[in-house]
Design an enzyme around this catalytic site. Structure first.
Site, PDB file in Angstrom:
ATOM      1  N   GLU A  28       0.875  -1.173   0.000  1.00  0.00           N
ATOM      2  CA  GLU A  28       0.000   0.000   0.000  1.00  0.00           C
ATOM      3  C   GLU A  28       0.914   1.226   0.000  1.00  0.00           C
ATOM      4  OE1 GLU A  28      -2.868   0.711   3.055  1.00  0.00           O
ATOM      5  OE2 GLU A  28      -3.793  -1.267   2.794  1.00  0.00           O
ATOM      6  N   ASN A  48       2.302  13.918  -9.779  1.00  0.00           N
ATOM      7  CA  ASN A  48       3.288  14.200 -10.838  1.00  0.00           C
ATOM      8  C   ASN A  48       4.097  12.939 -11.109  1.00  0.00           C
ATOM      9  OD1 ASN A  48       2.444  16.841 -10.867  1.00  0.00           O
ATOM     10  ND2 ASN A  48       4.087  17.580  -9.548  1.00  0.00           N
ATOM     11  N   HIS A  62      13.337  23.559  -6.187  1.00  0.00           N
ATOM     12  CA  HIS A  62      12.117  24.292  -6.530  1.00  0.00           C
ATOM     13  C   HIS A  62      11.165  24.374  -5.340  1.00  0.00           C
ATOM     14  CE1 HIS A  62      12.837  22.508 -10.814  1.00  0.00           C
ATOM     15  NE2 HIS A  62      13.690  23.481 -10.513  1.00  0.00           N
ATOM     16  N   LYS A  72       5.028  17.915  -0.766  1.00  0.00           N
ATOM     17  CA  LYS A  72       5.251  16.842  -1.751  1.00  0.00           C
ATOM     18  C   LYS A  72       5.606  15.538  -1.045  1.00  0.00           C
ATOM     19  CE  LYS A  72       6.941  20.364  -4.871  1.00  0.00           C
ATOM     20  NZ  LYS A  72       8.144  21.119  -5.241  1.00  0.00           N
ATOM     21  N   TYR A 132       5.215  11.796  -7.503  1.00  0.00           N
ATOM     22  CA  TYR A 132       4.993  12.504  -6.243  1.00  0.00           C
ATOM     23  C   TYR A 132       3.635  13.185  -6.203  1.00  0.00           C
ATOM     24  CZ  TYR A 132       7.427  16.222  -8.931  1.00  0.00           C
ATOM     25  OH  TYR A 132       7.849  17.114  -9.906  1.00  0.00           O
ATOM     26  N   LYS A 169      16.209  26.397 -17.017  1.00  0.00           N
ATOM     27  CA  LYS A 169      15.639  27.103 -15.851  1.00  0.00           C
ATOM     28  C   LYS A 169      16.510  26.875 -14.622  1.00  0.00           C
ATOM     29  CE  LYS A 169      12.111  25.260 -13.586  1.00  0.00           C
ATOM     30  NZ  LYS A 169      10.749  24.816 -13.203  1.00  0.00           N
ATOM     31  N   ASP A 170      16.938  25.665 -14.394  1.00  0.00           N
ATOM     32  CA  ASP A 170      17.724  25.364 -13.190  1.00  0.00           C
ATOM     33  C   ASP A 170      19.144  25.895 -13.307  1.00  0.00           C
ATOM     34  OD1 ASP A 170      16.103  22.177 -12.489  1.00  0.00           O
ATOM     35  OD2 ASP A 170      15.518  24.250 -12.061  1.00  0.00           O
TER      36      ASP A 170
END
Ligand SMILES: Cc1cn([C@H]2C[C@H](O)[C@@H](COP(=O)(O)OP(=O)(O)O[C@H]3O[C@H](C)C(=O)[C@H](O)[C@H]3O)O2)c(=O)[nH]c1=O
Length: 185
Positions: A28, A48, A62, A72, A132, A169-170
């Site tokens: 589970e 995600n 982020h 998350k 996540y 971006k990173d």
């Protein structure tokens, strides 16, 4: 369920049990009531799933600011990653401190990263799939990226800046010094 907490309050590493038999195993991986019992309140509104094809890919650091901060609950369902949460809650005694954990298809562990934290990971294998659950929806305007290798954080990443594979971006993320009062305890 195995639970590990850290001196950085809020982050939880959990490993749901796997029930093995000759076919394989059953686990589970999410049970809202059990999660609430161990301090993971939810509710979760978005799942995600990312695939990173190479070892040494860094996604992060982020977060999303108010009014859409995201908690998350992260797990790796193929391959393995080194997952990191960084405390950026203004006034926190562990502000700027980080926790890292290996999440993998093999260990089935999950890392809970509450709101008020930066999140990122580095792949330890090819074809790492990360799934996540998030406590709020994605909102591009609330998104912030902070440099994964900022010397003020000194995160012990398993990849060097020379070898890390980053998104544009990173590669162009904010310095950690710009994180002052994004979140309050
Ligand atoms: C995050 C997100 C992205 N997108 C779109 C936007 C881009 O066109 C594309 C790739 O987004 P990005 O490059 O931001 O993906 P990652 O670098 O994996 O970002 C994630 O990396 C770290 C590990 C995180 O914790 C966040 O969930 C998230 O920031 O997906 C969406 O449609 N919905 C979303 O929730």
């Amino acid at each position: 369920m195995e639970i590990q907490t850290f001196n950085v309050a809020g982050i939880i590493l959990l490993t749901p049990p796997r029930f093995g038999d000759e076919r394989g195993y059953f686990s589970e991986t999410f049970n809202a009531a059990r999660m609430k019992e161990i301090g993971i309140p939810g509710p979760f509104v978005q799942d995600n799933h990312s695939l990173s094809r190479a070892r040494g890919i860094v996604r992060g650091l982020h977060c999303q600011l108010s009014p859409h901060p995201q908690g998350k609950l992260v797990r790796c369902t193929r391959g393995s990653i080194w997952d990191v949460g960084v405390d950026i809650r203004a006034g926190s005694p562990t502000f700027g401190q980080w926790v890292g954990a290996t999440l993998s298809e093999e260990n089935g562990s999950q890392l809970w990263i509450p709101t008020g934290f930066l999140h990122g990971f580095c792949t330890l294998s090819e074809n790492a799939e990360v799934q996540y659950k998030c406590t709020d929806y994605w909102d591009r305007d609330c998104e912030r990226s902070v440099r994964w290798d900022d010397p003020l954080l000194a995160i012990d990443w398993p990849v060097t800046p020379k070898d890390a594979i980053l998104s544009a971006k990173d590669a162009d993320a904010l310095p950690f010094s710009s994180v002052d009062d994004w979140f309050h305890m």
